[in-house]
Design a protein around this motif. Structure first.
Motif, PDB file in Angstrom:
ATOM      1  N   GLU A 119       0.867  -1.181   0.000  1.00  0.00           N
ATOM      2  CA  GLU A 119       0.000   0.000   0.000  1.00  0.00           C
ATOM      3  C   GLU A 119       0.899   1.225   0.000  1.00  0.00           C
ATOM      4  N   LEU A 120       0.511   2.250  -0.743  1.00  0.00           N
ATOM      5  CA  LEU A 120       1.271   3.499  -0.799  1.00  0.00           C
ATOM      6  C   LEU A 120       0.298   4.640  -0.576  1.00  0.00           C
ATOM      7  N   ALA A 121       0.633   5.526   0.356  1.00  0.00           N
ATOM      8  CA  ALA A 121      -0.240   6.658   0.647  1.00  0.00           C
ATOM      9  C   ALA A 121       0.611   7.881   0.958  1.00  0.00           C
ATOM     10  N   LEU A 122       0.007   9.037   0.793  1.00  0.00           N
ATOM     11  CA  LEU A 122       0.673  10.272   1.187  1.00  0.00           C
ATOM     12  C   LEU A 122       0.509  10.464   2.688  1.00  0.00           C
ATOM     13  N   VAL A 123       1.555  10.962   3.329  1.00  0.00           N
ATOM     14  CA  VAL A 123       1.480  11.267   4.750  1.00  0.00           C
ATOM     15  C   VAL A 123       0.562  12.482   4.904  1.00  0.00           C
ATOM     16  N   PRO A 124      -0.404  12.436   5.817  1.00  0.00           N
ATOM     17  CA  PRO A 124      -1.262  13.597   6.026  1.00  0.00           C
ATOM     18  C   PRO A 124      -0.436  14.844   6.354  1.00  0.00           C
ATOM     19  N   GLU A 125      -0.839  15.964   5.828  1.00  0.00           N
ATOM     20  CA  GLU A 125      -0.086  17.219   5.969  1.00  0.00           C
ATOM     21  C   GLU A 125       0.265  17.531   7.423  1.00  0.00           C
ATOM     22  N   GLN A 126      -0.658  17.301   8.352  1.00  0.00           N
ATOM     23  CA  GLN A 126      -0.414  17.622   9.755  1.00  0.00           C
ATOM     24  C   GLN A 126       0.605  16.692  10.416  1.00  0.00           C
ATOM     25  N   GLU A 127       0.927  15.560   9.797  1.00  0.00           N
ATOM     26  CA  GLU A 127       1.881  14.606  10.374  1.00  0.00           C
ATOM     27  C   GLU A 127       3.258  14.666   9.717  1.00  0.00           C
ATOM     28  N   LYS A 128       3.420  15.446   8.664  1.00  0.00           N
ATOM     29  CA  LYS A 128       4.688  15.457   7.920  1.00  0.00           C
ATOM     30  C   LYS A 128       5.878  15.849   8.772  1.00  0.00           C
TER      31      LYS A 128
ATOM     32  N   TYR B 231       5.705  10.063   1.936  1.00  0.00           N
ATOM     33  CA  TYR B 231       4.960   8.836   1.653  1.00  0.00           C
ATOM     34  C   TYR B 231       4.999   7.883   2.835  1.00  0.00           C
ATOM     35  N   MET B 232       3.976   7.040   2.898  1.00  0.00           N
ATOM     36  CA  MET B 232       3.962   5.934   3.842  1.00  0.00           C
ATOM     37  C   MET B 232       3.613   4.672   3.066  1.00  0.00           C
ATOM     38  N   VAL B 233       4.381   3.623   3.330  1.00  0.00           N
ATOM     39  CA  VAL B 233       4.271   2.375   2.585  1.00  0.00           C
ATOM     40  C   VAL B 233       4.045   1.246   3.592  1.00  0.00           C
ATOM     41  N   LYS B 234       3.127   0.342   3.249  1.00  0.00           N
ATOM     42  CA  LYS B 234       2.804  -0.757   4.163  1.00  0.00           C
ATOM     43  C   LYS B 234       2.733  -2.056   3.373  1.00  0.00           C
TER      44      LYS B 234
END
Length: 57
Positions: free
Chosen positions: A27-36, A50-53
């Motif tokens: 899975e590939l997703a963008l890190v939420p702006e508030q958590e960057k 990015y966050m990958v799982k």
């Protein structure tokens, strides 16, 4: 497996790290702006994009 956080430069390495032995894509997703600013790249420790799982089936 937990999420692997990466910057733009190291996203390919994160994907390789998360690829399953059976070849399932991660899975590939963008890190939420508030958590960057909280989440750092697993290689260079810069802010992550990015966050990958690993997908387990």
């Amino acid at each position: 497996m937990e999420w692997i956080f990466s910057c733009k430069e190291h996203v390919e390495e994160a994907i390789e790290e998360a690829i399953d032995d059976e070849g399932f894509p991660p899975e590939l997703a963008l890190v939420p702006e508030q958590e960057k600013t909280e989440k750092v790249c697993f290689i260079c420790e810069h802010s992550s994009t990015y966050m990958v799982k690993k997908v387990i089936r």
